[in-house]
Each structure stands twice: as structure tokens, then as C-alpha cells.
Design a protein around this motif. Sequence first.
Motif, short mmCIF file in Angstrom:
data_model
loop_
_atom_site.label_atom_id
_atom_site.label_comp_id
_atom_site.label_asym_id
_atom_site.label_seq_id
_atom_site.Cartn_x
_atom_site.Cartn_y
_atom_site.Cartn_z
N GLY A 76 24.17 130.29 -31.87
CA GLY A 76 25.60 130.18 -32.15
C GLY A 76 26.43 130.94 -31.13
N LEU A 77 27.72 131.05 -31.41
CA LEU A 77 28.62 131.78 -30.52
C LEU A 77 28.30 133.27 -30.58
CD1 LEU A 77 31.10 131.67 -28.63
CD2 LEU A 77 32.53 132.01 -30.66
N ASP A 78 27.85 133.83 -29.47
CA ASP A 78 27.45 135.24 -29.43
C ASP A 78 28.42 135.99 -28.52
OD1 ASP A 78 26.23 137.69 -29.26
OD2 ASP A 78 24.24 136.93 -28.74
N LEU A 79 29.40 136.64 -29.12
CA LEU A 79 30.44 137.31 -28.34
C LEU A 79 29.91 138.52 -27.58
CD1 LEU A 79 33.42 137.05 -30.86
CD2 LEU A 79 32.91 135.58 -28.90
N ARG A 80 28.75 139.04 -27.98
CA ARG A 80 28.17 140.18 -27.24
C ARG A 80 27.87 139.79 -25.80
NH1 ARG A 80 23.06 141.66 -28.80
NH2 ARG A 80 22.72 139.42 -28.93
N LEU A 81 27.63 138.49 -25.59
CA LEU A 81 27.29 138.04 -24.24
C LEU A 81 28.44 138.24 -23.26
CD1 LEU A 81 24.63 136.94 -25.32
CD2 LEU A 81 25.05 134.87 -23.99
N ILE A 82 29.66 138.19 -23.76
CA ILE A 82 30.81 138.41 -22.87
C ILE A 82 30.73 139.81 -22.28
CG2 ILE A 82 33.33 138.63 -22.79
CD1 ILE A 82 33.49 136.45 -24.90
N VAL A 83 30.41 140.79 -23.12
CA VAL A 83 30.28 142.17 -22.65
C VAL A 83 29.08 142.31 -21.73
CG1 VAL A 83 29.94 144.57 -23.37
CG2 VAL A 83 31.37 143.04 -24.75
N LYS A 84 27.96 141.70 -22.11
CA LYS A 84 26.75 141.80 -21.28
C LYS A 84 26.98 141.19 -19.89
CE LYS A 84 23.13 141.73 -24.83
NZ LYS A 84 21.92 141.02 -25.30
N LEU A 85 27.61 140.03 -19.86
CA LEU A 85 27.86 139.39 -18.57
C LEU A 85 28.87 140.18 -17.75
CD1 LEU A 85 27.85 135.52 -19.07
CD2 LEU A 85 26.68 136.81 -17.29
N GLN A 86 29.88 140.74 -18.41
CA GLN A 86 30.86 141.51 -17.67
C GLN A 86 30.23 142.75 -17.05
OE1 GLN A 86 33.92 140.24 -17.11
NE2 GLN A 86 33.96 141.87 -15.59
#
Length: 371
Positions: free
Chosen positions: A67-77
Amino acid sequence: MCMRILQIIPDLAIGGAERLVVQLTVEQQIQGHEVHLATLYGPRDNHNQTYLQDHKVPITHLEKNIGLDLRLIVKLQTLITNLRPDVIHTHQYSTKYVLPEVLRAQRAMLHTVHSLPEKELTRRDRVIQRLAYRRGVIPVAVADEVARGMQRLYNVRAPVIPNGVNVDRLHAGGVTRAETRRREGWAHDHVVVLSVARLSAPKDHSTLLRAFALAQASQPTLRLSLAGDGILRPELEALAAELGIQQWVQFLGVRSDIEQLLGGADASVLSSDYEGSPLSVMEAMAAGRAVVASNVGGVAELICHNVNGLLFEAGNVSMLAGQLERLTHAEERQRLGTAAHQTARAKFSISAMARAYLELCGQTHKQGYSA
């Protein structure tokens, strides 16, 4: 100019887009650039993962939840901050996870559309993708038909960079034809048609099986081998049994030796409902095999009907059966296969594809972006 490039793809599963990104990443590294690949999910125990590791490409797996995993935004940043890439190159639905970079518009960013844009993303993801293009992300289409779809859907003009394959390696075939045929149990008088595609609904293997049943009834030397796996395998195996063709159809599963399989096969087939610019068709053509494919997406930009391959109307069982019957004639296979290889050698260079992306990256980076 040496550039630092971050390639981002959801997964390293077995598929045409994934294989293309893996090959592009390695080729850009070979051409002297610093390339890092990030996947949203975990590592894969397959030849895509192995190929990258063999070429010592640095990989970051972000271990996405379903599903939509918003933690990935932080990890990618965090990854982007540490790597400081000159260019970020996204694929499939990964753009939404670099939204902070999209909004900043301070870094050169590309996004390649590998399929028909109407089929690539959900409606929600299209909203984000439209925003990305407005904020300066450069769209790239793999075929003219894909570019036309980008114009219709997003009102953007996308440069076209055709996919590429390693023509020399595919034409060599890895081992001898006889060795491959012995290994796979293909008799010398069998006409083996190979399909390389995930066993999923868009590839429409049910039409292929029904067409093969018709063709095989009149051409008993025909054999069909399916390289690929997926959730539809039990259903397709049951259909083959229902049609009474199970003894002439092989389900090979996921294979890492496509070059060898193509070298041993007599022809190739793709029965998809839709495509962008399918790598499996290009690989078969590079190997010098006669190809039958559905006339969808950018396929007609690869195959000129009756010149270097055969086309049929998607979903048309009788039309596909007729084309499969044509492949039982050795002279016809030879004529089409020779022309297919000539086309591949002239147009499908993987090094030319990598250079085109690097040139676009360089132009974009010089337009005022800063790492």
C-alpha cells in the motif's frame, strides 16, 4: 562530464521494464558515470539482482510496506541528501515517493513511461505525475505511440528514446542451438514458438493458447513454450488441458537464460492486449527469430508486417492461429528472422539508448539545476 545518477524503480521483479532499467543502469556505468539504483521493495533472488551485483552497481532496497507507505518519502529523501545525485530518473509509480524533490524543482529529474500512459498509473498517481511534469520533471516515452498518449493524457511533449538490447549477445545465443534443444526436450523436427512474458491478464495468454490449439491441429510439428510466471499460471495450465494441448505446451517458469532459449527456438510470439515498446519482441528480433505480435502500442514501430515480422489484431484467435501456421514454413521463418535481425542491428542498440538518456540528462542538468 561524469554525472551522478539515481535510478528509482519499484521492484526488480522479472519484467520488461525492470530488465530495461537494469541494463540501462549498467550501460551508463560502463560509459563512465556514477549510477546508483534504488528499489522501493526488498532484494530479489533473480537474475536482475545478480546482474547488478556482478557489475558492482550500488543498490538500496527501501523495504516498502504494502500500500501507500509514506515512510518511503523520508527514506528516499535521506538517500538523495546523502548521494547528492545530479539527476534523478524515476520509473513506473515511483515518482510520488520523491515528491519533496519534485516540489523543490532544484534537481534534474526524468521519468520514463514504459507502457501506454493510460495503463501505467492509477488515477491518483496521474495527478501526482501531472504535477511533476508541471514542476519540470522531463517525461520520456519509449515509443511514438507512448508519446502520443502522453500528449493526450498530460498535455506534454515527451522526447522518444527507444528501448535498446544487447544485439550481439542475443544473436550469439550463448550456447549452440542443438545443446539448448536437447536440454529443453525440443526434437529436431519440432517448430518451437517461444513466448517470453509474465503470466498476467494484459499478456492475454488465453488467446495465445486458443490460437495455438487451432494451429497445432493442422500443423502437428508446432510446439509452444512459455517463459515466465504469474498468478494466472494454474488457470492457463487448466485451459491448456481443457483444449487438449497440454502435451505440446511447456510452462517453463521464470528463466534467466532467455538468450539461450531464443537461440534454440524457431520463432517468438507476444499476444498482449497493450504494450509500450516490448523488450521481448526486440530481443527476439535481435536473436534473428521470426516474431508474431499483437498490433498494440508501439509494436508496429518495431515490426513492419510481413517484412520483418507478423502482426495480428489483439484478441483475434483465428488471425493469430493463421500467423502461427505460417511459422511452420522454414523459408518464411528464415526470411522474417533475417530481416528482424537487420532491423535490430540498425535500431536497437543499448549503448545508443544509454547515450540518448545521458545526453538528455546532461542537457537538463545544464539548464540551471544544481546538485
